[in-house]
Design a protein around this motif. Structure first.
Motif, mmCIF file in Angstrom:
data_model
loop_
_atom_site.group_PDB
_atom_site.id
_atom_site.type_symbol
_atom_site.label_atom_id
_atom_site.label_comp_id
_atom_site.label_asym_id
_atom_site.label_seq_id
_atom_site.Cartn_x
_atom_site.Cartn_y
_atom_site.Cartn_z
ATOM 1 N N GLU A 1 28.287 74.836 14.024
ATOM 2 C CA GLU A 1 27.833 74.084 12.971
ATOM 3 C C GLU A 1 27.958 74.794 11.779
ATOM 4 O OE1 GLU A 1 25.698 75.165 15.481
ATOM 5 O OE2 GLU A 1 24.492 73.462 16.258
ATOM 6 N N GLY A 2 28.168 76.004 11.627
ATOM 7 C CA GLY A 2 28.588 76.724 10.563
ATOM 8 C C GLY A 2 30.115 76.445 10.182
ATOM 9 N N GLU A 3 30.864 76.269 11.132
ATOM 10 C CA GLU A 3 32.455 75.991 10.837
ATOM 11 C C GLU A 3 32.739 74.808 9.866
ATOM 12 O OE1 GLU A 3 33.540 75.865 15.073
ATOM 13 O OE2 GLU A 3 33.132 78.135 15.159
ATOM 14 N N LEU A 4 31.557 73.924 9.913
ATOM 15 C CA LEU A 4 31.684 72.813 9.132
ATOM 16 C C LEU A 4 31.634 73.074 7.627
ATOM 17 C CD1 LEU A 4 32.162 69.630 8.783
ATOM 18 C CD2 LEU A 4 29.683 69.444 9.000
ATOM 19 N N ALA A 5 30.974 74.109 7.393
ATOM 20 C CA ALA A 5 30.906 74.590 5.987
ATOM 21 C C ALA A 5 32.245 75.369 5.458
ATOM 22 C CB ALA A 5 29.613 75.373 5.752
ATOM 23 N N LEU A 6 32.723 75.714 6.436
ATOM 24 C CA LEU A 6 34.041 76.617 5.842
ATOM 25 C C LEU A 6 34.928 75.312 5.700
ATOM 26 C CD1 LEU A 6 34.115 79.773 8.509
ATOM 27 C CD2 LEU A 6 33.508 79.416 6.300
ATOM 28 N N ALA A 7 34.962 74.367 6.663
ATOM 29 C CA ALA A 7 35.866 73.353 6.800
ATOM 30 C C ALA A 7 35.778 72.434 5.220
ATOM 31 C CB ALA A 7 35.787 72.163 7.866
ATOM 32 N N GLN A 8 34.498 72.403 4.712
ATOM 33 C CA GLN A 8 34.384 71.822 3.508
ATOM 34 C C GLN A 8 34.783 72.477 2.404
ATOM 35 O OE1 GLN A 8 29.998 71.308 3.479
ATOM 36 N NE2 GLN A 8 30.030 69.571 4.452
ATOM 37 N N ALA A 9 34.656 74.090 2.658
ATOM 38 C CA ALA A 9 35.203 74.758 1.421
ATOM 39 C C ALA A 9 36.768 74.674 1.228
ATOM 40 C CB ALA A 9 34.738 76.338 1.787
ATOM 41 N N LEU A 10 37.327 74.689 2.563
ATOM 42 C CA LEU A 10 38.829 74.518 2.669
ATOM 43 C C LEU A 10 39.263 73.328 1.950
ATOM 44 C CD1 LEU A 10 40.899 76.319 3.979
ATOM 45 C CD2 LEU A 10 40.842 74.720 6.280
ATOM 46 N N VAL A 11 38.743 72.146 2.117
ATOM 47 C CA VAL A 11 39.037 70.981 1.565
ATOM 48 C C VAL A 11 38.883 71.013 0.067
ATOM 49 C CG1 VAL A 11 38.424 68.537 1.397
ATOM 50 C CG2 VAL A 11 38.599 69.487 3.666
ATOM 51 N N TYR A 12 37.826 71.649 -0.154
ATOM 52 C CA TYR A 12 37.473 71.698 -1.741
ATOM 53 C C TYR A 12 38.940 72.596 -2.371
ATOM 54 C CZ TYR A 12 35.073 72.831 -6.029
ATOM 55 O OH TYR A 12 34.914 73.015 -7.431
ATOM 56 N N LEU A 13 39.330 73.465 -1.699
ATOM 57 C CA LEU A 13 40.197 74.457 -2.285
ATOM 58 C C LEU A 13 41.558 73.715 -2.229
ATOM 59 C CD1 LEU A 13 39.830 77.939 -0.546
ATOM 60 C CD2 LEU A 13 38.731 77.037 -2.703
ATOM 61 N N ALA A 14 41.924 72.935 -1.288
ATOM 62 C CA ALA A 14 43.173 72.187 -1.148
ATOM 63 C C ALA A 14 43.248 71.395 -2.131
ATOM 64 C CB ALA A 14 43.305 71.489 0.328
ATOM 65 N N LEU A 15 41.920 70.554 -2.779
ATOM 66 C CA LEU A 15 41.933 69.315 -3.745
ATOM 67 C C LEU A 15 41.960 70.279 -5.104
ATOM 68 C CD1 LEU A 15 40.258 66.824 -1.725
ATOM 69 C CD2 LEU A 15 42.781 67.161 -2.137
ATOM 70 N N ALA A 16 41.471 71.389 -5.272
ATOM 71 C CA ALA A 16 41.305 72.157 -6.510
ATOM 72 C C ALA A 16 42.600 72.503 -7.329
ATOM 73 C CB ALA A 16 40.802 73.415 -6.312
ATOM 74 N N PRO A 17 42.614 72.358 -8.813
ATOM 75 C CA PRO A 17 43.706 72.713 -9.403
ATOM 76 C C PRO A 17 44.117 74.308 -9.159
ATOM 77 C CG PRO A 17 41.885 72.610 -10.695
ATOM 78 C CD PRO A 17 41.394 71.965 -9.549
ATOM 79 N N LYS A 18 45.418 74.711 -9.111
ATOM 80 C CA LYS A 18 45.957 75.498 -8.524
ATOM 81 C C LYS A 18 46.546 76.367 -9.688
ATOM 82 C CE LYS A 18 45.446 74.548 -4.322
ATOM 83 N NZ LYS A 18 44.973 73.011 -4.292
ATOM 84 N N SER A 19 46.048 77.725 -9.657
ATOM 85 C CA SER A 19 46.730 78.809 -10.691
ATOM 86 C C SER A 19 46.595 80.236 -10.241
ATOM 87 C CB SER A 19 45.976 78.812 -12.124
ATOM 88 O OG SER A 19 46.425 79.898 -12.954
ATOM 89 N N ASN A 20 47.837 80.866 -10.299
ATOM 90 C CA ASN A 20 47.813 82.280 -9.838
ATOM 91 C C ASN A 20 48.061 83.181 -11.200
ATOM 92 O OD1 ASN A 20 50.453 81.720 -10.401
ATOM 93 N ND2 ASN A 20 51.330 83.024 -8.857
ATOM 94 N N ALA A 21 47.675 82.432 -12.017
ATOM 95 C CA ALA A 21 47.745 83.411 -13.520
ATOM 96 C C ALA A 21 47.083 84.569 -13.624
ATOM 97 C CB ALA A 21 47.389 82.280 -14.861
ATOM 98 N N VAL A 22 45.905 84.865 -13.001
ATOM 99 C CA VAL A 22 44.995 85.957 -13.099
ATOM 100 C C VAL A 22 45.787 87.010 -12.080
ATOM 101 C CG1 VAL A 22 42.664 87.127 -12.847
ATOM 102 C CG2 VAL A 22 43.053 84.956 -14.033
#
Length: 440
Positions: free
Chosen positions: A323-344
């Motif tokens: 069950e907990g792996e679904l939470a990790l999958a949700q975080a993964l999708v959130y990251l993939a669709l988030a704006p990206k920056s490596n400025a820091v």
């Protein structure tokens, strides 16, 4: 008398059963399936053979792609005596016997191609033992490994051998192999088109595994209609995907996962995430790496991303698998669709380089505390401007060491929340210039 560790005779015992993989072993390099990029006329090995300049080799590739077969055929092509050993079962005493036999053979005018399977399993001392015999021509070494030679083999050995990368067989390659098996067995596989495709996929790019599967299928008594995919999968277990949690596949797949997130592709990210879980990867490792992605590739473009990952990690710890792996999958999708920056991240690395370059440079005296009269007399704290008392709450003083030209380390892009941070950086830069007497 046969030499120690010589390969078995290729002549089978009459009426002795032979596995299909042995019966279909190629008799020439031209019959090897799936490695045209290496063996073809324009390939590195093909060019070596054409020029008559074959040197020692390391064949690097997954199981079942023809490493042993290629080594045997190279010996035949170059008229060298073929000797095969495995690093799993051989040690220094066995190697000495092999080298002595090769020296004797050489004095009699016969060269030796020594094929070492699983060569990465030899330790440094054992690998060093090959070097003098490679250099004086006693042996032509062909090593086979499924592990990355850069990490597993000595630099000295690698400098004396050329690495040939063999690839897993494609579905088209496997189909050619299946057709060759049907021709040898003089009958067609009793499978529907869809079931045949499923059988090829079960082999997972491994030619030897496919032939073993075909041998099983051909042994069944099938009457009537060909077997469909459901009937096939009931009778055969799907071959486990190749995955080593501490080896190349571990690093290859986590790299694919990370780059899919960086590339804003949630579907690809979920695919590689699932591949790693199916291979038995520890979800806690994935939670740790997903959180790193938030820090490294999203940063302040979406300050919420890191919190999403930490909460998903905590959810996994509370729920466990699956069950907990679904939470990790949700975080993964959130990251993939988030704006990206490596400025820091870029700014951090630049700051580390600057810190190394400037060594022990002291902070400017005005921002040093003066808890004693001696330190006060030395000018500690003199001229410090308390920012809360300044106009706009900003003094614009210099905080870098004296003599260090002020750098620009953090340069936020016009993405996500960093659009706002970029405005703030530019605002303070303009104020700083004004406070220090520059143009407004």
């Amino acid at each position: 008398m046969a030499d120690l560790f010589d390969s078995p005779s290729d002549t089978p015992v009459p009426d002795a059963p032979r596995p299909l993989a042995d019966r279909l072993r190629p008799q020439s390099l031209g019959q090897v399936i799936g490695q045209e990029a290496v063996l073809g006329p324009d390939g590195p090995l093909g060019a070596m053979l054409a020029a008559g300049t074959l040197g020692s080799l390391i064949l690097w590739g997954p199981p079942g792609v023809g490493k042993t077969t290629i080594a045997r055929l190279l010996a035949a092509e170059t008229d060298l005596h073929f000797v095969q050993i495995s690093a799993i079962f051989s040690g220094v005493p066995e190697l000495r016997k092999v080298f002595e036999a090769a020296k004797l053979r050489r004095r009699n005018g016969q060269g030796t191609l020594l094929f070492v399977d699983e060569i990465h399993r030899f330790n440094k001392a054992q690998q060093d033992g090959f070097l003098p015999h490679m250099e004086d021509g006693t042996i032509l070494l062909v090593g086979a490994t499924t592990e990355n030679p850069s990490f597993e083999l000595n630099a000295a050995l690698l400098s004396r051998a050329q690495v040939m990368v063999l690839t897993r067989l494609s579905l088209a390659d496997l189909e050619r192999l299946a057709e060759r098996a049907e021709h040898e067995l003089k009958r067609q596989l009793p499978l529907t088109v869809q079931a045949r495709d499923a059988l090829l996929e079960m082999a997972d790019g491994d030619g030897r595994a496919l032939l073993n599967l075909i041998e099983q299928v051909m042994a069944w008594r099938v009457t009537g209609a060909p077997l469909d995919t459901e009937a096939l999968t009931k009778r055969l277990m799907r071959r486990a995907a190749k995955y080593d949690k501490s080896g190349d596949e571990h690093y290859n797949l986590i790299s694919a996962l990370h780059k899919s997130v960086r590339g804003s592709d949630p579907d690809a990210a979920l695919y590689w995430f699932a591949r790693m879980l199916e291979g038995g990867e520890d979800p806690r490792f994935l939670a740790r790496r997903i959180t790193r992605m938030a820090v490294e590739d999203i940063g302040l473009a979406d300050p919420q991303a890191q919190s999403v990952c930490l909460e998903a990690w905590q959810t996994y710890e509370r729920l466990g698998s699956p069950e907990g792996e679904l939470a990790l999958a949700q975080a993964l999708v959130y990251l993939a669709l988030a704006p990206k920056s490596n400025a820091v991240y870029v700014a951090y690395k630049a700051a580390r380089q600057l810190a190394t370059k400037t060594g022990s440079a002291m902070p400017p005296a005005h921002i040093l505390n003066a808890p004693t009269k001696l330190m006060e007399a030395q000018g500690y704290g003199a001229g410090y401007q308390y920012d809360h008392d300044a106009e706009d709450g900003f003094s614009g003083q210099n905080y870098f060491p004296d003599g260090v030209k002020r750098p620009v380390l953090y340069a936020p892009p016009e993405r996500g929340f960093e659009r706002e941070l970029k405005k703030r950086v530019e605002y303070f830069a303009k104020l700083r210039s004004r406070r220090q007497g520059g143009p407004a």
